[in-house]
Scaffold this motif. Structure first.
Motif, PDB file in Angstrom:
ATOM      1  N   ASP A 128      11.539  49.443  52.934  1.00 22.34           N
ATOM      2  CA  ASP A 128      10.959  49.813  52.090  1.00 22.34           C
ATOM      3  C   ASP A 128      11.559  49.071  50.826  1.00 22.34           C
ATOM      4  N   LEU A 129      11.147  47.972  50.093  1.00 22.44           N
ATOM      5  CA  LEU A 129      11.534  47.407  48.898  1.00 22.44           C
ATOM      6  C   LEU A 129      10.485  47.001  47.598  1.00 22.44           C
ATOM      7  N   SER A 130       9.574  48.447  47.842  1.00 24.17           N
ATOM      8  CA  SER A 130       8.416  48.227  47.069  1.00 24.17           C
ATOM      9  C   SER A 130       8.878  49.008  45.350  1.00 24.17           C
ATOM     10  N   GLU A 131      10.548  49.787  45.205  1.00 23.81           N
ATOM     11  CA  GLU A 131      10.468  49.700  44.044  1.00 23.81           C
ATOM     12  C   GLU A 131      11.199  48.646  43.472  1.00 23.81           C
ATOM     13  N   TYR A 132      11.197  47.619  44.644  1.00 22.78           N
ATOM     14  CA  TYR A 132      12.063  46.487  43.826  1.00 22.78           C
ATOM     15  C   TYR A 132      10.859  45.133  43.420  1.00 22.78           C
ATOM     16  N   GLY A 133       9.254  45.722  43.203  1.00 22.63           N
ATOM     17  CA  GLY A 133       8.000  45.210  43.424  1.00 22.63           C
ATOM     18  C   GLY A 133       7.766  44.785  44.164  1.00 22.63           C
ATOM     19  N   THR A 188       4.747  47.707  49.933  1.00 28.31           N
ATOM     20  CA  THR A 188       5.052  48.592  51.410  1.00 28.31           C
ATOM     21  C   THR A 188       4.749  48.122  51.925  1.00 28.31           C
TER      22      THR A 188
END
Length: 182
Positions: free
Chosen positions: A142-147, A150
């Motif tokens: 999950d790299l969603s915190e970087y834009g 999901t």
């Protein structure tokens, strides 16, 4: 048929299913179980399996994180390719391994969907291979915190566009573990 007319065979490619790569991956256990099923099907069908292991500054060769996950075991007769770039073909002996075995069609599984899997399937296609992506046998973190989207959306989008991908003389496909036969 691939543009590699003298290569009628298929191989299963297992990309970067290593402890440090899939530790936090989306649906890790289900994906690893599917890859294990694929490995069993390939072995039962006499289809070559090529294992790929990534190493980098954060994934040191021979470290615990670098090792294949314990649920999977490579038979000593199966090829192992070491890589340091996302595309499994870049600066490796993968092309030589596949050429020696007459491989023109790759069935691809592993991690990470948005980096090494995408790079490898595109790298294979531009080099003349037919490529089947196993839609339920690849994953990412999950790299969603970087834009980023999901993981479920990254995987779904990759499956969607690869199923529609085309190139002259080559085919792309997406199959599930259950659908795939060797």
């Amino acid at each position: 048929m691939s543009t590699l007319s003298d290569r009628p065979h298929t191989a299963l490619l297992v990309v970067d299913v290593q402890n440090g790569v899939v530790a936090g991956a989306h649906e890790r256990d289900r994906v690893v179980a599917n890859i294990s099923t694929l490995v069993g099907k390939a072995r039962a069908g006499g289809v070559p399996i090529v294992w790929v292991q990534h190493s980098s500054e954060n994934l040191t060769m021979d470290s615990d994180d670098w090792q294949l996950v314990p649920e999977l075991s490579r038979d000593g007769s199966e090829s192992l390719v070491h890589k340091t770039y996302a595309d499994s073909f870049e600066a490796t002996d993968l092309e030589d391994v596949l050429a020696r075995a007459g491989i023109g069609h790759l069935v691809v599984s592993g991690a990470q969907t948005d980096e090494c899997i995408r790079s490898t399937i595109h790298g294979a296609m531009v080099r003349g291979y037919d490529v089947t992506l196993v839609g339920d046998a690849h994953t990412t973190e999950d790299l969603s915190e970087y834009g980023a989207p999901t993981p479920d959306k990254v995987i779904a989008h990759t499956n969607l566009y690869w199923g529609e991908h085309r190139a002259p003389g080559r085919t792309a496909a997406v199959r599930t573990t259950d659908e795939l036969t060797f």
